[in-house]
Enzyme design. Structure first.
Site, PDB file in Angstrom:
ATOM      1  CB  THR A   1      64.423  79.691  50.722  1.00 24.61           C
ATOM      2  OG1 THR A   1      63.431  80.714  50.637  1.00 24.61           O
ATOM      3  CG2 THR A   1      64.106  78.603  49.699  1.00 24.61           C
TER       4      THR A   1
ATOM      5  CE1 TYR B   1      72.394  78.705  46.705  1.00 23.17           C
ATOM      6  CE2 TYR B   1      74.739  78.723  46.168  1.00 23.17           C
ATOM      7  CZ  TYR B   1      73.512  78.081  46.174  1.00 23.17           C
ATOM      8  OH  TYR B   1      73.407  76.814  45.671  1.00 23.17           O
TER       9      TYR B   1
ATOM     10  CE  LYS C   1      72.329  74.530  48.646  1.00 19.30           C
ATOM     11  NZ  LYS C   1      71.015  73.864  48.453  1.00 19.30           N
TER      12      LYS C   1
ATOM     13  CG  LEU D   1      67.405  68.330  43.935  1.00 23.13           C
ATOM     14  CD1 LEU D   1      66.514  67.123  44.108  1.00 23.13           C
ATOM     15  CD2 LEU D   1      67.943  68.374  42.511  1.00 23.13           C
TER      16      LEU D   1
END
Length: 246
Positions: free
Chosen positions: A31, A81, A85, A12
């Site tokens: 990240t 972002y 993802k 997560l």
């Protein structure tokens, strides 16, 4: 991983604040994408790992093309972002196809509840409990599918324990959408706040409407959400009050 020898890995970790990605796209990519690749490689080196659950996001879909979003909806990420993802999401699928890694991808829609520290609902609650202005981006008519954390925890446990999940990306959400204006008003009402609702400039890469189609989750696992939006808000506000008092 070698030391702890996990059988199931829930990944997560992420830089999950959309606004942050506008000014730090490279850091967010490093990240969210490279971090996921590190997890996948570490899992491949452990013989004990039976299942890996990687967390994606409803943001990977971008703007909604139909009445709701199922897993066949195209991935059209609208922010750095969301792009990070989406890339991580598809790398997970590639590692299952290429290496046979038992990985599944969970795509939760907007999750809220106790212990959440960012996103619209905890931000509104924080303002409301201090009687500060509740700031809404744009008109507030944009809507989201908000799902209580307890329902999403159950979804994670299913994705990590059921073999039917391996190799799949699965949506989890409430199947209903609520406008940001509605959320602001409900937070103010439930918390009995004196806060004023103030509209500010529209945020970049804003999606107008997001609704989850969770029919695959229901078919695979019998999953469906059980906590209604108002009950979820009451629980979250009660938790926030308790933390504030401490």
């Amino acid at each position: 991983i070698r030391e702890n020898k996990p059988e199931v890995i829930f990944h997560l970790a992420a830089k999950a604040y959309v606004n942050y990605s506008f000014d730090h796209p490279i850091e967010v990519m490093q990240t969210n994408l490279l971090g996921t690749l590190n997890v996948l490689h570490a899992a491949m080196e452990s013989e004990e790992v039976q299942q890996v659950v990687c967390t994606s996001s409803c943001e990977v879909y971008g703007g909604m093309l139909g009445e709701s979003i199922d897993e066949s909806h195209p991935l059209n990420p609208a922010s750095p972002y969301a792009a990070s993802k989406a890339a991580a999401d598809r790398y997970c699928h590639a590692y299952w196809k290429t290496y046979g890694l038992p990985v599944s991808v969970i795509r939760p829609f907007n999750t809220f509840g106790p212990r959440a520290v960012h996103d619209v609902i905890p931000r509104f609650i924080s303002f409301a409990l201090e009687n500060k202005p509740i700031t809404v981006y744009g008109t507030g008519k944009q809507s989201r599918d908000f799902t209580y954390v307890g329902d999403i925890v159950e979804a994670f446990l299913l994705m990590g324990s059921r073999k039917e999940a391996v190799g799949k990306a699965v949506n989890f959400g409430s199947g209903k959408d609520y406008t940001i204006n509605f959320i602001a008003e409900k937070v103010r009402e439930i918390s009995e706040s004196m806060s004023e609702i103030v509209h500010v400039e529209k945020r970049m890469a804003e999606l107008e409407r997001v609704i989850c189609n969770y029919s695959l989750a229901k078919e695979l696992f019998g999953w469906q959400p059980v906590v209604p939006i108002e009950e979820g808000l009451r629980r979250t506000i009660a938790w926030a009050r308790q933390v504030k008092v401490k």
